[in-house]
Write a protein that holds these residues in place. Sequence first.
Motif, PDB file in Angstrom:
ATOM      1  N   ASP A  90       0.835  -1.197   0.000  1.00 54.38           N
ATOM      2  CA  ASP A  90       0.000   0.000   0.000  1.00 54.38           C
ATOM      3  C   ASP A  90       0.875   1.255   0.000  1.00 54.38           C
ATOM      4  N   VAL A  91       0.527   2.189  -0.869  1.00 57.57           N
ATOM      5  CA  VAL A  91       1.267   3.441  -1.004  1.00 57.57           C
ATOM      6  C   VAL A  91       0.415   4.562  -0.429  1.00 57.57           C
ATOM      7  N   GLY A  92       0.887   5.190   0.635  1.00 60.31           N
ATOM      8  CA  GLY A  92       0.153   6.269   1.281  1.00 60.31           C
ATOM      9  C   GLY A  92       0.864   7.605   1.142  1.00 60.31           C
ATOM     10  N   LEU A  93       0.429   8.572   1.929  1.00 57.64           N
ATOM     11  CA  LEU A  93       0.949   9.941   1.827  1.00 57.64           C
ATOM     12  C   LEU A  93       2.426  10.025   2.191  1.00 57.64           C
ATOM     13  N   GLU A  94       2.848   9.282   3.230  1.00 60.56           N
ATOM     14  CA  GLU A  94       4.252   9.329   3.643  1.00 60.56           C
ATOM     15  C   GLU A  94       5.161   8.841   2.518  1.00 60.56           C
ATOM     16  N   LEU A  95       4.760   7.748   1.857  1.00 63.55           N
ATOM     17  CA  LEU A  95       5.570   7.194   0.777  1.00 63.55           C
ATOM     18  C   LEU A  95       5.548   8.109  -0.443  1.00 63.55           C
ATOM     19  N   GLU A  96       4.413   8.725  -0.717  1.00 60.82           N
ATOM     20  CA  GLU A  96       4.339   9.694  -1.818  1.00 60.82           C
ATOM     21  C   GLU A  96       5.283  10.866  -1.565  1.00 60.82           C
ATOM     22  N   MET A  97       5.302  11.355  -0.328  1.00 60.12           N
ATOM     23  CA  MET A  97       6.203  12.444   0.034  1.00 60.12           C
ATOM     24  C   MET A  97       7.656  12.026  -0.162  1.00 60.12           C
ATOM     25  N   LEU A  98       7.972  10.783   0.217  1.00 59.74           N
ATOM     26  CA  LEU A  98       9.339  10.287   0.063  1.00 59.74           C
ATOM     27  C   LEU A  98       9.769  10.290  -1.401  1.00 59.74           C
ATOM     28  N   PHE A  99       8.894   9.827  -2.303  1.00 59.82           N
ATOM     29  CA  PHE A  99       9.260   9.788  -3.716  1.00 59.82           C
ATOM     30  C   PHE A  99       9.335  11.188  -4.324  1.00 59.82           C
ATOM     31  N   ARG A 100       8.577  12.131  -3.775  1.00 60.21           N
ATOM     32  CA  ARG A 100       8.738  13.528  -4.219  1.00 60.21           C
ATOM     33  C   ARG A 100      10.126  14.034  -3.842  1.00 60.21           C
TER      34      ARG A 100
END
Length: 379
Positions: A137-147
């Motif tokens: 599961d990809v959530g907000l924390e992981l999205e922020m990391l990839f940004r």
Amino acid sequence: MVLFLGPWSVGKSSMVNYLLGLQDTPYQLYTGAEPTTSEFTVIMHGEKIRTVEGIVMAADSSRSFSPLEKFGQNFLEKLVGIEMPHKLLERVTFVDTPGIIENRKQQERGYPFNDVCQWFIDRADLIFVVFDPTKLDVGLELEMLFRQLKGRESQIRIILNKADSLATQDLMRVYGALFWSLAPLINVTEPPRVYVSSFWPYDYAPDTSRELFKREEISLLEDLNQVIENRLENKIAFIRQHGIRVRIHALLVDRYVQTFKEKMSFFSDPELVFKEIVEDPDKFYIFKSILAKTNVSKFDLPNRDAYRDFFGINPVSSFKQLSAQCSYIGGCLLEKIERAITQELPTLLGSINSGKNPTLSSCEATGCGEKPKNRYRRN
């Protein structure tokens, strides 16, 4: 520096233990099914095995971690260093990070987690983003990391760990699901390399793709070895790339300043004049003039809107033209950076390449021989 990132309990610490052969020794990193790593752990070379507290690492000017003091004492309590006399650590430093927990907010950690991650990302030569096939599961924390990883795509390697916990058919589905989840986050033509295996020192589960996993592990060791071998060249190339961006920025700011001075008259309102320039730079050929007069690629030009924000913070009146930044003895700043980009850095890169000793093949370097064998795996 090799950085390990990813959700909690995906095997980051186990992977570090595995690469360094620390499993079942008193010095192994603690692992478990629950979120176990709550610190940023830096594993580095030393004459003897010892633990270094974060406050000591930040206070020691001989180390490169003193800038971390800016993140506060709460963070330094969550920073720990481990020194040990290990052959691999003579050439590389490993950084194990706390796992991403999607329902935990930054303020609950007591320090700016994303800012700390960015500090390590900016200094890492290789970034392993580790995933568990049973929780993608990809959530907000992981999205922020990839940004935060934007622009570092060439240094990212995706690890699909614990691959022998699934049957081959299920693993294929998970592999496809991983790419589907990450596609919106990694917006590049060529996706990062994905390694599929189980990175720990125990034998693979029966009835799984054992040969595939073994080859994947050898490929990862070869990749790591190659990054270590090319570290200096990559650093020089990165400095040159940054120098090109600085030169383009300087030329654009100079062109804005020059246009502003040309358009100003005794009765003009400075704010209105510059607002017109910054709102419609194409009307005054700001960007086109840079392409016409210099060897700048149009694909390297920054976003026009960025300069509206830039000059909103930095008044145009605070800048001198580049022609005024020259002196008889010191020369011109732009000429210096031009010389570094076109002559000095390429010459330095060439001298390193020509002075290199012939290296062993990756298989010889990692000791895999004709028949690939993992030196840490128990028979």
